[in-house]
Design a protein around this motif. Structure first.
Motif, PDB file in Angstrom:
ATOM      1  N   UNK A   1      13.607  10.831  -8.118  1.00 19.64           N
ATOM      2  CA  UNK A   1      13.891  12.105  -7.266  1.00 19.64           C
ATOM      3  C   UNK A   1      13.967  11.726  -5.677  1.00 19.64           C
ATOM      4  N   UNK A   2      14.798  12.813  -5.079  1.00 17.04           N
ATOM      5  CA  UNK A   2      15.154  12.536  -3.706  1.00 17.04           C
ATOM      6  C   UNK A   2      14.010  12.190  -2.836  1.00 17.04           C
ATOM      7  N   UNK A   3      13.000  12.825  -3.137  1.00 19.51           N
ATOM      8  CA  UNK A   3      11.804  12.602  -2.071  1.00 19.51           C
ATOM      9  C   UNK A   3      11.174  11.238  -2.342  1.00 19.51           C
ATOM     10  N   UNK A   4      11.452  10.471  -3.539  1.00 20.93           N
ATOM     11  CA  UNK A   4      10.867   9.247  -3.823  1.00 20.93           C
ATOM     12  C   UNK A   4      11.927   8.261  -3.419  1.00 20.93           C
ATOM     13  N   UNK A   5      13.048   8.441  -3.084  1.00 23.90           N
ATOM     14  CA  UNK A   5      14.004   7.411  -3.310  1.00 23.90           C
ATOM     15  C   UNK A   5      13.874   6.657  -1.711  1.00 23.90           C
ATOM     16  N   UNK A   6      13.785   7.350  -0.489  1.00 29.04           N
ATOM     17  CA  UNK A   6      13.519   6.702   0.463  1.00 29.04           C
ATOM     18  C   UNK A   6      12.416   5.794   0.773  1.00 29.04           C
ATOM     19  N   UNK A   7      10.928   6.353   0.257  1.00 34.73           N
ATOM     20  CA  UNK A   7       9.905   5.483   0.201  1.00 34.73           C
ATOM     21  C   UNK A   7      10.177   4.164  -0.442  1.00 34.73           C
ATOM     22  N   UNK A   8      10.953   4.326  -1.654  1.00 35.33           N
ATOM     23  CA  UNK A   8      11.012   2.994  -2.376  1.00 35.33           C
ATOM     24  C   UNK A   8      12.033   2.042  -1.866  1.00 35.33           C
ATOM     25  N   UNK A   9      13.243   2.540  -1.275  1.00 34.14           N
ATOM     26  CA  UNK A   9      13.908   1.842  -0.288  1.00 34.14           C
ATOM     27  C   UNK A   9      13.256   1.057   0.736  1.00 34.14           C
ATOM     28  N   UNK A  10      12.445   1.843   1.466  1.00 34.93           N
ATOM     29  CA  UNK A  10      11.868   1.092   2.717  1.00 34.93           C
ATOM     30  C   UNK A  10      10.733   0.297   2.125  1.00 34.93           C
ATOM     31  N   UNK A  11       9.783   0.863   1.311  1.00 35.60           N
ATOM     32  CA  UNK A  11       8.654   0.038   0.996  1.00 35.60           C
ATOM     33  C   UNK A  11       8.844  -0.820  -0.287  1.00 35.60           C
ATOM     34  N   UNK A  12       9.379  -0.312  -1.197  1.00 35.90           N
ATOM     35  CA  UNK A  12       9.716  -1.134  -2.435  1.00 35.90           C
ATOM     36  C   UNK A  12      10.594  -2.302  -2.038  1.00 35.90           C
ATOM     37  N   UNK A  13      11.657  -1.927  -1.107  1.00 38.12           N
ATOM     38  CA  UNK A  13      12.291  -3.176  -0.663  1.00 38.12           C
ATOM     39  C   UNK A  13      11.541  -4.001   0.068  1.00 38.12           C
ATOM     40  N   UNK A  14      10.626  -3.612   0.943  1.00 37.14           N
ATOM     41  CA  UNK A  14       9.820  -4.534   1.771  1.00 37.14           C
ATOM     42  C   UNK A  14       8.955  -5.432   0.850  1.00 37.14           C
TER      43      UNK A  14
ATOM     44  N   UNK B   1       0.670  -1.236  -0.133  1.00 40.10           N
ATOM     45  CA  UNK B   1      -0.124   0.070  -0.074  1.00 40.10           C
ATOM     46  C   UNK B   1       0.811   1.295  -0.002  1.00 40.10           C
ATOM     47  N   UNK B   2       1.942   1.191   0.849  1.00 44.46           N
ATOM     48  CA  UNK B   2       2.469   2.369   1.016  1.00 44.46           C
ATOM     49  C   UNK B   2       3.356   2.724  -0.126  1.00 44.46           C
ATOM     50  N   UNK B   3       4.290   1.553  -0.935  1.00 46.71           N
ATOM     51  CA  UNK B   3       4.957   1.784  -2.231  1.00 46.71           C
ATOM     52  C   UNK B   3       4.016   2.303  -3.125  1.00 46.71           C
ATOM     53  N   UNK B   4       2.705   1.988  -3.378  1.00 46.43           N
ATOM     54  CA  UNK B   4       1.712   2.474  -4.398  1.00 46.43           C
ATOM     55  C   UNK B   4       1.441   3.919  -4.107  1.00 46.43           C
ATOM     56  N   UNK B   5       1.324   4.285  -2.539  1.00 44.25           N
ATOM     57  CA  UNK B   5       0.895   5.655  -2.329  1.00 44.25           C
ATOM     58  C   UNK B   5       2.279   6.365  -2.867  1.00 44.25           C
ATOM     59  N   UNK B   6       3.273   6.180  -2.653  1.00 40.63           N
ATOM     60  CA  UNK B   6       4.339   6.788  -3.084  1.00 40.63           C
ATOM     61  C   UNK B   6       4.550   6.973  -4.319  1.00 40.63           C
ATOM     62  N   UNK B   7       4.154   6.152  -4.982  1.00 37.29           N
ATOM     63  CA  UNK B   7       4.318   6.317  -6.571  1.00 37.29           C
ATOM     64  C   UNK B   7       3.353   6.827  -7.317  1.00 37.29           C
ATOM     65  N   UNK B   8       2.067   7.101  -6.395  1.00 30.31           N
ATOM     66  CA  UNK B   8       0.842   7.585  -7.108  1.00 30.31           C
ATOM     67  C   UNK B   8       0.981   8.965  -7.721  1.00 30.31           C
ATOM     68  N   UNK B   9       1.926   9.631  -7.162  1.00 30.50           N
ATOM     69  CA  UNK B   9       2.252  11.031  -7.807  1.00 30.50           C
ATOM     70  C   UNK B   9       3.306  11.217  -8.853  1.00 30.50           C
ATOM     71  N   UNK B  10       3.898   9.993  -9.445  1.00 29.83           N
ATOM     72  CA  UNK B  10       5.216  10.116 -10.161  1.00 29.83           C
ATOM     73  C   UNK B  10       4.887   9.199 -11.515  1.00 29.83           C
ATOM     74  N   UNK B  11       4.055   9.678 -12.146  1.00 27.37           N
ATOM     75  CA  UNK B  11       3.847   8.835 -13.328  1.00 27.37           C
ATOM     76  C   UNK B  11       5.028   8.412 -14.390  1.00 27.37           C
ATOM     77  N   UNK B  12       6.135   9.199 -14.228  1.00 27.43           N
ATOM     78  CA  UNK B  12       7.296   8.820 -15.057  1.00 27.43           C
ATOM     79  C   UNK B  12       7.928   7.364 -14.510  1.00 27.43           C
ATOM     80  N   UNK B  13       7.547   7.103 -13.445  1.00 26.10           N
ATOM     81  CA  UNK B  13       8.008   5.986 -12.770  1.00 26.10           C
ATOM     82  C   UNK B  13       7.088   4.696 -12.714  1.00 26.10           C
ATOM     83  N   UNK B  14       5.864   4.966 -12.846  1.00 29.09           N
ATOM     84  CA  UNK B  14       4.869   3.857 -12.620  1.00 29.09           C
ATOM     85  C   UNK B  14       5.209   2.876 -13.721  1.00 29.09           C
ATOM     86  N   UNK B  15       5.808   2.904 -14.774  1.00 38.06           N
ATOM     87  CA  UNK B  15       6.112   1.917 -15.661  1.00 38.06           C
ATOM     88  C   UNK B  15       7.304   1.064 -15.301  1.00 38.06           C
ATOM     89  N   UNK B  16       7.860   1.278 -14.332  1.00 40.08           N
ATOM     90  CA  UNK B  16       8.896   0.728 -13.902  1.00 40.08           C
ATOM     91  C   UNK B  16       8.772  -0.448 -13.007  1.00 40.08           C
TER      92      UNK B  16
END
Length: 207
Positions: free
Chosen positions: A69-82, A41-56
Motif C-alpha cells: 500500500x502506498x502509505x506503507x511503502x515509504x516507511x518500508x523503504x526507509x526503515x526496512x532498508x535501514x 522499532x519503526x519498521x515494526x510499528x509501520x507493519x503493526x497495522x498491516x497483517x497481510x504483510x506481516x508474514x513477508x
C-alpha cells in the motif's frame, strides 16, 4: 534472512570492541543499539497495522515495494532498508578477517582487475556520495558491480543481489573521524571479513 514481523533486534556477532583499532567501541554501540534499534522499532510499528504483510521477509518487502500500500511503502523503504542494510553491514565485518577464496578472487578480478582495485573504486565512489548513503558490491545479471544508493535504499529494490555494503552515513564514523570520511574508508576496508564476502560471491554469481 528469514525473519518476519516482528523483526528482532539482532545482537552483534562479535563484541563491541572486536573491531578495534579500526572501528571504535563507542561508534559500534551507537550504530548498532541506537540507529539499528530505531530502524527496527519503526519498521515494526509501520507493519503493526498491516497483517497481510506481516508474514513477508525483509527481502520480500524490499523486492516488492510496488505491491505494498502506498502509505506503507515509504516507511518500508526507509526503515526496512535501514534494518536490512545494517544487518548486512555488521555481518560483513569481523575480527578474523579471513582472506577471500581463490574462486571469488578470480571473479573480482574479472570485474575490477583485482581486489585492491575494487577497494580503490569503492572508496572513490564513497567519497562521491553526497550526504548519506552506501556504496555496494552487488551482483547484477551474474556480474559483480559497484552501485551507489542514497539514504537507506537497497540494491534489492534495483533487482540486484547485495554482497557488501559500505555505509557512509556520518553516524558510521563521526565519533572517531568527524568529517574525515576518507580516514574512515581506510579503516573500514581493514575491518571487513573478506572471507565472508568471498563466500557470498560464490553463492550467487553464475560461473
Amino acid at each position: 534472512m528469514k525473519e518476519t514481523y516482528p523483526f528482532p533486534k539482532k545482537p552483534l556477532p562479535y563484541d563491541f570492541d572486536a573491531l578495534e583499532p579500526y572501528i571504535d567501541r563507542e561508534t559500534m554501540e551507537y550504530h548498532h543499539d541506537k540507529h539499528l534499534g530505531t530502524y527496527t522499532d519503526k519498521l515494526n510499528q509501520a507493519l503493526s497495522g498491516y497483517p497481510d504483510y506481516q508474514g513477508w521477509t525483509l527481502e520480500e518487502l524490499l523486492c516488492n515495494l510496488e505491491k505494498l500500500p502506498e502509505e506503507l511503502r515509504t516507511p518500508v523503504i526507509h526503515n526496512g532498508g535501514g534494518v536490512y542494510n545494517h544487518w548486512m553491514y555488521f555481518s560483513s565485518l569481523g575480527r578474523e578477517k579471513k582472506p577471500m577464496g581463490e574462486t571469488a578472487l578470480k571473479k573480482v578480478a574479472e570485474s575490477f582487475g583485482s581486489l585492491e582495485q575494487m577497494k580503490a573504486k569503492m572508496k572513490e565512489l564513497a567519497l562521491g556520495v553526497f550526504g548519506s548513503g552506501y556504496v555496494w558490491l552487488a551482483v547484477k545479471d551474474g556480474t559483480l558491480v559497484l552501485e551507489q544508493t542514497a539514504n537507506q535504499d537497497t540494491p534489492l529494490s534495483l533487482g540486484m543481489i547485495p554482497i557488501l555494503p559500505l555505509d557512509v552515513w556520518e553516524h558510521a564514523y563521526y565519533l572517531k573521524h568527524q568529517n574525515r570520511r576518507a580516514d574512515y574508508l581506510e579503516q573500514y576496508m581493514s575491518a571487513v571479513d573478506w572471507g565472508i564476502v568471498g563466500e557470498r560471491i560464490e553463492e550467487v554469481v553464475k560461473w
